[in-house]
Scaffold this motif. Structure first.
Motif, PDB file in Angstrom:
ATOM      1  N   MET A 296      43.694   1.975 -12.611  1.00  0.00           N
ATOM      2  CA  MET A 296      42.555   0.802 -13.657  1.00  0.00           C
ATOM      3  C   MET A 296      42.560   1.648 -15.294  1.00  0.00           C
ATOM      4  SD  MET A 296      38.647  -0.253 -12.796  1.00  0.00           S
ATOM      5  CE  MET A 296      37.962  -0.988 -13.105  1.00  0.00           C
ATOM      6  N   ALA A 297      42.762  -0.132 -15.952  1.00  0.00           N
ATOM      7  CA  ALA A 297      42.883   0.524 -17.773  1.00  0.00           C
ATOM      8  C   ALA A 297      41.156   0.003 -17.963  1.00  0.00           C
ATOM      9  CB  ALA A 297      43.792   0.987 -18.008  1.00  0.00           C
ATOM     10  N   LEU A 298      40.756   0.291 -19.627  1.00  0.00           N
ATOM     11  CA  LEU A 298      40.237  -0.080 -20.002  1.00  0.00           C
ATOM     12  C   LEU A 298      40.326   0.044 -22.267  1.00  0.00           C
ATOM     13  CD1 LEU A 298      37.630  -1.353 -20.702  1.00  0.00           C
ATOM     14  CD2 LEU A 298      36.658   0.555 -20.717  1.00  0.00           C
ATOM     15  N   THR A 299      40.908  -1.352 -22.221  1.00  0.00           N
ATOM     16  CA  THR A 299      41.727  -1.517 -23.257  1.00  0.00           C
ATOM     17  C   THR A 299      40.659  -2.096 -24.549  1.00  0.00           C
ATOM     18  OG1 THR A 299      43.531  -0.962 -22.621  1.00  0.00           O
ATOM     19  CG2 THR A 299      43.723  -1.975 -25.037  1.00  0.00           C
ATOM     20  N   PHE A 300      40.337  -1.311 -25.927  1.00  0.00           N
ATOM     21  CA  PHE A 300      39.873  -2.336 -26.825  1.00  0.00           C
ATOM     22  C   PHE A 300      39.611  -1.867 -28.031  1.00  0.00           C
ATOM     23  CE2 PHE A 300      37.537   1.839 -25.532  1.00  0.00           C
ATOM     24  CZ  PHE A 300      37.593   2.884 -26.948  1.00  0.00           C
ATOM     25  N   ASP A 301      39.596  -2.550 -29.101  1.00  0.00           N
ATOM     26  CA  ASP A 301      39.889  -2.141 -30.117  1.00  0.00           C
ATOM     27  C   ASP A 301      38.431  -2.144 -31.176  1.00  0.00           C
ATOM     28  OD1 ASP A 301      39.188  -5.507 -29.891  1.00  0.00           O
ATOM     29  OD2 ASP A 301      39.519  -6.125 -32.224  1.00  0.00           O
ATOM     30  N   LEU A 302      38.946  -1.644 -32.056  1.00  0.00           N
ATOM     31  CA  LEU A 302      37.386  -1.239 -33.078  1.00  0.00           C
ATOM     32  C   LEU A 302      37.882  -1.454 -34.676  1.00  0.00           C
ATOM     33  CD1 LEU A 302      37.603   2.544 -32.032  1.00  0.00           C
ATOM     34  CD2 LEU A 302      35.982   0.821 -31.069  1.00  0.00           C
ATOM     35  N   PRO A 303      37.085  -2.141 -35.555  1.00  0.00           N
ATOM     36  CA  PRO A 303      37.280  -2.822 -36.620  1.00  0.00           C
ATOM     37  C   PRO A 303      37.027  -1.840 -37.263  1.00  0.00           C
ATOM     38  CG  PRO A 303      35.389  -3.692 -34.703  1.00  0.00           C
ATOM     39  CD  PRO A 303      35.626  -2.762 -34.508  1.00  0.00           C
ATOM     40  N   ILE A 304      37.200  -0.558 -37.734  1.00  0.00           N
ATOM     41  CA  ILE A 304      36.830   0.742 -38.436  1.00  0.00           C
ATOM     42  C   ILE A 304      37.080   0.233 -40.097  1.00  0.00           C
ATOM     43  CG2 ILE A 304      36.805   2.367 -36.417  1.00  0.00           C
ATOM     44  CD1 ILE A 304      38.829   3.758 -37.126  1.00  0.00           C
ATOM     45  N   PHE A 305      37.524  -1.449 -40.040  1.00  0.00           N
ATOM     46  CA  PHE A 305      37.907  -1.273 -40.949  1.00  0.00           C
ATOM     47  C   PHE A 305      38.335  -2.068 -42.044  1.00  0.00           C
ATOM     48  CE2 PHE A 305      40.871   2.682 -39.892  1.00  0.00           C
ATOM     49  CZ  PHE A 305      40.935   3.043 -40.707  1.00  0.00           C
ATOM     50  N   PRO A 306      36.592  -3.065 -42.400  1.00  0.00           N
ATOM     51  CA  PRO A 306      36.637  -4.175 -41.784  1.00  0.00           C
ATOM     52  C   PRO A 306      36.274  -4.802 -43.800  1.00  0.00           C
ATOM     53  CG  PRO A 306      34.367  -2.675 -42.190  1.00  0.00           C
ATOM     54  CD  PRO A 306      35.209  -1.752 -42.113  1.00  0.00           C
ATOM     55  N   GLU A 307      36.428  -3.566 -44.522  1.00  0.00           N
ATOM     56  CA  GLU A 307      36.820  -4.273 -45.769  1.00  0.00           C
ATOM     57  C   GLU A 307      37.125  -5.750 -46.036  1.00  0.00           C
ATOM     58  OE1 GLU A 307      36.981  -1.425 -45.402  1.00  0.00           O
ATOM     59  OE2 GLU A 307      34.943   0.213 -45.889  1.00  0.00           O
ATOM     60  N   LYS A 308      38.660  -5.334 -45.975  1.00  0.00           N
ATOM     61  CA  LYS A 308      40.087  -6.655 -46.627  1.00  0.00           C
ATOM     62  C   LYS A 308      39.809  -7.718 -45.482  1.00  0.00           C
ATOM     63  CE  LYS A 308      41.730  -4.396 -49.528  1.00  0.00           C
ATOM     64  NZ  LYS A 308      41.414  -4.609 -50.667  1.00  0.00           N
ATOM     65  N   ARG A 309      39.003  -7.149 -44.371  1.00  0.00           N
ATOM     66  CA  ARG A 309      38.823  -8.361 -42.908  1.00  0.00           C
ATOM     67  C   ARG A 309      37.231  -9.196 -42.371  1.00  0.00           C
ATOM     68  NH1 ARG A 309      42.670  -9.414 -38.899  1.00  0.00           N
ATOM     69  NH2 ARG A 309      44.176  -7.964 -39.566  1.00  0.00           N
ATOM     70  N   GLN A 310      37.065  -8.442 -41.623  1.00  0.00           N
ATOM     71  CA  GLN A 310      35.687  -8.187 -41.376  1.00  0.00           C
ATOM     72  C   GLN A 310      34.592  -9.058 -42.107  1.00  0.00           C
ATOM     73  OE1 GLN A 310      37.165  -6.617 -39.758  1.00  0.00           O
ATOM     74  NE2 GLN A 310      37.364  -6.624 -38.191  1.00  0.00           N
ATOM     75  N   ASP A 311      34.664  -8.079 -43.500  1.00  0.00           N
ATOM     76  CA  ASP A 311      33.270  -8.663 -44.527  1.00  0.00           C
ATOM     77  C   ASP A 311      34.350  -9.917 -45.502  1.00  0.00           C
ATOM     78  OD1 ASP A 311      32.264  -6.478 -43.981  1.00  0.00           O
ATOM     79  OD2 ASP A 311      32.774  -5.090 -45.171  1.00  0.00           O
ATOM     80  N   ALA A 312      35.729 -10.169 -45.459  1.00  0.00           N
ATOM     81  CA  ALA A 312      35.916 -10.817 -46.612  1.00  0.00           C
ATOM     82  C   ALA A 312      36.117 -12.593 -45.557  1.00  0.00           C
ATOM     83  CB  ALA A 312      37.352 -10.954 -46.434  1.00  0.00           C
ATOM     84  N   THR A 313      35.981 -12.320 -44.058  1.00  0.00           N
ATOM     85  CA  THR A 313      35.560 -13.704 -43.660  1.00  0.00           C
ATOM     86  C   THR A 313      34.088 -14.127 -43.508  1.00  0.00           C
ATOM     87  OG1 THR A 313      37.521 -12.908 -42.133  1.00  0.00           O
ATOM     88  CG2 THR A 313      35.943 -14.964 -41.204  1.00  0.00           C
ATOM     89  N   ARG A 314      33.028 -13.291 -42.879  1.00  0.00           N
ATOM     90  CA  ARG A 314      31.737 -13.404 -43.421  1.00  0.00           C
ATOM     91  C   ARG A 314      31.270 -14.234 -44.932  1.00  0.00           C
ATOM     92  NH1 ARG A 314      26.781 -10.685 -44.520  1.00  0.00           N
ATOM     93  NH2 ARG A 314      25.362 -11.716 -42.158  1.00  0.00           N
ATOM     94  N   ASN A 315      31.813 -13.240 -45.632  1.00  0.00           N
ATOM     95  CA  ASN A 315      31.188 -13.489 -47.239  1.00  0.00           C
ATOM     96  C   ASN A 315      31.774 -15.319 -47.663  1.00  0.00           C
ATOM     97  OD1 ASN A 315      30.128 -10.880 -47.750  1.00  0.00           O
ATOM     98  ND2 ASN A 315      32.426 -10.293 -48.632  1.00  0.00           N
ATOM     99  N   ALA A 316      33.197 -15.631 -46.509  1.00  0.00           N
ATOM    100  CA  ALA A 316      34.299 -16.855 -46.978  1.00  0.00           C
ATOM    101  C   ALA A 316      32.517 -17.676 -46.105  1.00  0.00           C
ATOM    102  CB  ALA A 316      34.789 -16.811 -46.710  1.00  0.00           C
ATOM    103  N   ALA A 317      32.440 -17.284 -44.714  1.00  0.00           N
ATOM    104  CA  ALA A 317      31.063 -18.037 -44.033  1.00  0.00           C
ATOM    105  C   ALA A 317      30.133 -18.831 -44.488  1.00  0.00           C
ATOM    106  CB  ALA A 317      31.077 -17.869 -42.870  1.00  0.00           C
TER     107      ALA A 317
END
Length: 435
Positions: A296-317
């Motif tokens: 059994m395995a659990l895979t997950f991603d960690l958004p630890i560098f949000p400045e160029k992706r998450q922050d920009a997407t949120r500001n656009a929204a």
């Protein structure tokens, strides 16, 4: 003078127009709305978006893996080696946070916009078809008035010819009478041209072309959807105008964009993937049992560098949401300004019509009668009688135009009050049939 009594009878004749069984204003609007394919298309779009909303709220299908691992190539014997396995695995991807629920709600809000779009479409059809119907009715009424007075102009020409032969009329006066008759024919031809153009514009919306050949004689009264007391209250008017389906759509768009902001917030959370596997091993060649494997395995991603992706997407929204809010404000101000303009236009038209009814038409009638009496007593020229008759006819034509412009203004005002229009709220669409 033997021709004068005939002329007086023709000049004083009252226009009587026969009534036709034809398409009324309400029937034209109802026909246009009930046969509008755009409304049907919009309802299919709503059904499609609601179906997409259901699908978007579901987890992706799990993935199954079947494999034959570590089979020896020298003998291809399944029980020869310890590592040989028949593997069965299953994996499931989980989205970030509540993103599925937010996407589903966002699509549901988009679907909720469609009834508002249909409401606005029906209001627009009511205004456009109503205005075209009123314009066609105006051309018809003016043409009927000119045709009814055509015999008058013919008598003018006949009397002018008689006076010219007797030497009591100058040639230029005879030519002037004939010119007025020609001008009348030109005006009738122009009105016929306008009638045909307007009729074809109406056929874009209607399915009853034959009933447009002659509209009812009387122009129906179009009541405004607000009382006089409500019109005096700016707060009540603003409250009603805010119910306009266009503004309600902007309200929905703000909520949709807010869901985009919420979805951007979920991007800061990790997504998960769960894998489970079972490996079957055969017994050894000497019969000793081999243990099966479970993993059994659990895979997950960690958004630890949000400045160029998450922050920009949120500001656009957020930017999109604020832009829609500003558009809503501008549209509300435009509707309020247009309503005030049309209301002022209505007051001016009613004032002018009151002048026509109370004084102008009566004065022109008295002037025409005085000219006739003076002409009978040989104290006035024939041109005075002709000018008085033409002035009265011209004012009657202008009154027809003003009356119909008033009706068109009321239709435009009621479009702006579409949010409280009971007729539009009662409109029911045909059942949706999926093919």
């Amino acid at each position: 003078m033997p021709i004068l009594p005939i002329f007086i009878v023709v000049l004083c004749a009252t226009l009587i127009t026969p009534a036709y069984a034809s398409l009324s204003l309400d029937e034209a609007i109802s026909n246009a709305i009930s046969h509008d394919r755009w409304i049907d298309s919009n309802r299919y779009q709503e059904h499609a978006i609601r179906s997409d909303a259901i699908a978007s709220g579901q987890l992706p299908d799990p993935k199954v893996r079947v494999a034959l691992a570590n089979l020896p190539t020298d003998s291809f014997d399944f029980n020869q080696e310890n590592m040989t396995q028949l593997q069965l695995g299953i994996s499931q991807q989980f989205s970030r946070g509540d993103s599925l629920e937010i996407k589903q709600r966002q699509l549901s809000l988009m679907a909720d916009q469609k009834p508002l779009e249909r409401h606005e479409r029906r209001a627009l059809i009511k205004q456009k078809v109503g205005q075209l119907w009123v314009l066609l009715h105006q051309h018809q009424a003016q043409a009927q008035l000119l045709k009814a007075n055509q015999s008058l102009f013919q008598e003018l020409v006949a009397i002018s010819q008689a006076h010219y032969r007797s030497g009591n009329l100058q040639r230029y006066e005879l030519l002037d009478a004939e010119l007025k008759m020609t001008q009348l024919h030109d005006r009738l031809a122009k009105l016929e041209q306008l009638k045909n153009q307007t009729r074809h514009q109406l056929l874009e919306w209607l399915t009853v072309p034959d009933e447009l050949d002659a509209l009812p004689t009387e122009l129906p009264e179009i009541p405004i959807l607000l009382t006089q007391q409500q019109l005096k209250s700016e707060a009540q008017v603003d409250k009603v105008l805010l119910k306009h389906p266009l503004l309600q759509q902007f309200e929905q768009r703000v909520e949709i964009q807010q869901k985009a902001v919420d979805l951007a917030d979920e991007a800061y959370k990790p997504s998960f993937k769960v894998d489970a596997g079972y490996g079957y091993r055969d017994d050894m060649p000497n019969g000793m049992d081999r243990a099966d494997f479970f993993s059994m395995a659990l895979t997950f991603d960690l958004p630890i560098f949000p400045e160029k992706r998450q922050d920009a997407t949120r500001n656009a929204a957020i930017g999109q949401r604020e832009a829609v809010k500003e558009q809503r404000f501008l549209k509300a101000r435009q509707i309020k300004t247009t309503f005030g303009f049309e209301l002022a236009n209505l007051a001016g038209l009613e004032q002018r019509l009151s002048i026509y009814d109370r004084g102008l038409l009566r004065q022109l009638k008295e002037k025409r009668s005085a000219a006739l009496q003076a002409y009978g007593a040989s104290t006035a020229r024939f041109n005075d009688v002709s000018a008085a008759a033409l002035s009265e006819l011209e004012i009657k034509l202008q009154k027809i135009a003003l009356t119909h412009e008033r009706a068109a203004t009321l239709l435009r005002l009621n479009y702006l009050l579409a949010g409280i229009d009971p007729e539009l709220q009662r409109q029911s669409s045909r059942p949706l049939e999926l093919k």
